[in-house]
Design an enzyme around this catalytic site. Structure first.
Site, short mmCIF file in Angstrom:
data_model
loop_
_atom_site.label_atom_id
_atom_site.label_comp_id
_atom_site.label_asym_id
_atom_site.label_seq_id
_atom_site.Cartn_x
_atom_site.Cartn_y
_atom_site.Cartn_z
CG HIS A 197 -2.04 -0.86 1.26
ND1 HIS A 197 -1.95 -2.20 1.12
CD2 HIS A 197 -3.37 -0.59 1.39
CE1 HIS A 197 -3.17 -2.74 1.18
NE2 HIS A 197 -4.05 -1.78 1.33
CD GLU A 200 -5.69 3.65 1.51
OE1 GLU A 200 -4.81 3.14 2.21
OE2 GLU A 200 -6.89 3.33 1.61
N1 ADE Z 1 -6.11 -2.24 6.01
C1 ADE Z 1 -7.36 -2.51 5.66
N2 ADE Z 1 -7.82 -1.63 4.75
C2 ADE Z 1 -6.80 -0.76 4.51
C3 ADE Z 1 -6.63 0.37 3.68
N3 ADE Z 1 -7.60 0.81 2.86
N4 ADE Z 1 -5.46 1.02 3.72
C4 ADE Z 1 -4.47 0.58 4.51
N5 ADE Z 1 -4.57 -0.47 5.31
C5 ADE Z 1 -5.72 -1.15 5.32
ZN ZN Z 2 -6.14 -1.93 1.01
#
Ligand code: ADE
Ligand code: ZN
Length: 331
Positions: A197, A200
């Protein structure tokens, strides 16, 4: 909103969904009853969604809801129930993030959690023909040492038929991606493809930090890359795949308050390989079918373009080549 018959029939594939985050309030309440525990009523908005107000609060509610997934049978049920819903939406392939840290908090070993999820995948394939696979994830805000432990355990289970990759979710603003290089190196050297990730809740610098320091083929979200044109070019040139979750993004990221503000089309037009994903479906009233509907309605993608998104996902999938070829033949 129900999917149109044409959209339902379109083969779909999902690469980014958190298994613990797929459990509906109805299922979570059933598991709570199974274990005779009560959950705070305020985590539920209604029977289908959870109540949360901002990203860190979302993570807290997420942990509270997942606290009732306590046995391999629970994991089996959560997995099977999610794959059933995906099959109803016309999905043929789903990669799910599992979190051994959440399993451990609820008293389960790595093997217990893997066995339970694996049983759910096998039962769903038997019942619906849908193919599911597991990406084991660590959680950045649980720390880099925990991440190394998760990576070591994951590496020990390489060869498990449903385990295909390694990844990381969690807070990306207060925890630098590069600090997790030791964990990702263990997984990578064990032969597991990786995703992380980035971009975001954090800006393009988080995506740069991730691709400069971690052996990743895909980025979870990555949508804030749009604020750095050189980075967008690099993602396109290096064919780094973005696991985009439009509905989740619109609800979590202040910079993209509506679908019209979302950079999905701009990234796609710049040549970045994009996919569609639901992230934590009941938290966002999302679903894999719903995200394809969003792409059709809000981004103007027609049927061939939507098929192209499924092709992107299958080509970027972490499963073995024979499975990939079998799934691509269904397109
Ligand atoms: N864990 C669960 N959903 C998440 C998200 N959208 N961003 C980061 N960690 C997560
Ligand atoms: Zn995620």
């Amino acid at each position: 909103m129900p999917l149109s018959a044409a959209l339902k029939a379109l083969p779909k594939a999902e690469l980014h969904v958190h298994l613990e985050g797929t459990a509906t309030p109805a299922l979570v309440k059933k598991l709570a009853a199974r274990h005779s525990v009560s959950l705070p009523a305020e985590i539920f908005a209604d029977e289908t969604t959870y109540a949360w107000s901002h990203f860190n609060h979302f993570l807290t509610v997420y942990d509270a809801a997942s606290s009732v997934i306590r046995t391999p049978e629970d994991y089996r049920d959560v997995t099977w129930d999610y794959l059933r819903q995906c099959h109803e939406d016309g999905a043929i392939y789903v990669e799910m993030f599992s979190s051994p840290d959440h399993a451990a908090m609820n008293g389960m070993s790595f093997k217990d959690h893997l066995d339970g999820i694996s049983a759910g995948i096998a039962d769903a394939e038997r019942d619906f023909g849908i193919v599911g696979r597991i990406i084991v994830t660590c959680v950045s805000h649980f720390g880099a040492e925990k991440a190394v432990e998760v990576a070591r355990e994951t590496a020990r289970h390489v060869g498990h038929p449903h385990l295909v990759g390694f990844g990381m979710g969690g807070n990306e603003v207060d925890f630098r991606r590069s600090d997790y290089a030791p964990a990702f190196t263990i997984a990578h050297e064990a032969g597991l493809p990786c995703t992380v990730h980035a971009g975001e809740t954090g800006g393009p610098e988080v995506v740069r930090n991730a691709i400069d320091n971690l052996p990743v083929k895909r980025i979870g979200h990555g949508v804030q890359s749009i604020f750095d044109a050189d980075l967008v070019r690099r993602l396109a040139d290096e064919r780094i795949v973005l696991e985009v979750c439009p509905t989740s993004n619109v609800l979590i990221i202040d910079k993209f308050p509506t679908y019209a503000d979302h950079p999905f089309l701009k990234l796609r037009e710049a040549g970045v390989i994009v996919t569609l994903n639901s992230d934590d479906p009941p938290f966002f009233r999302a679903s894999i079918g719903g995200e394809y509907a969003v792409a059709e309605r809000e981004f103007g993608l027609d049927e061939p373009a939507l098929r192209g998104i499924t092709r992107n996902a299958l080509e970027a999938a972490f499963c073995d080549e024979a499975t990939k070829a079998r799934l691509l033949a269904k397109l």
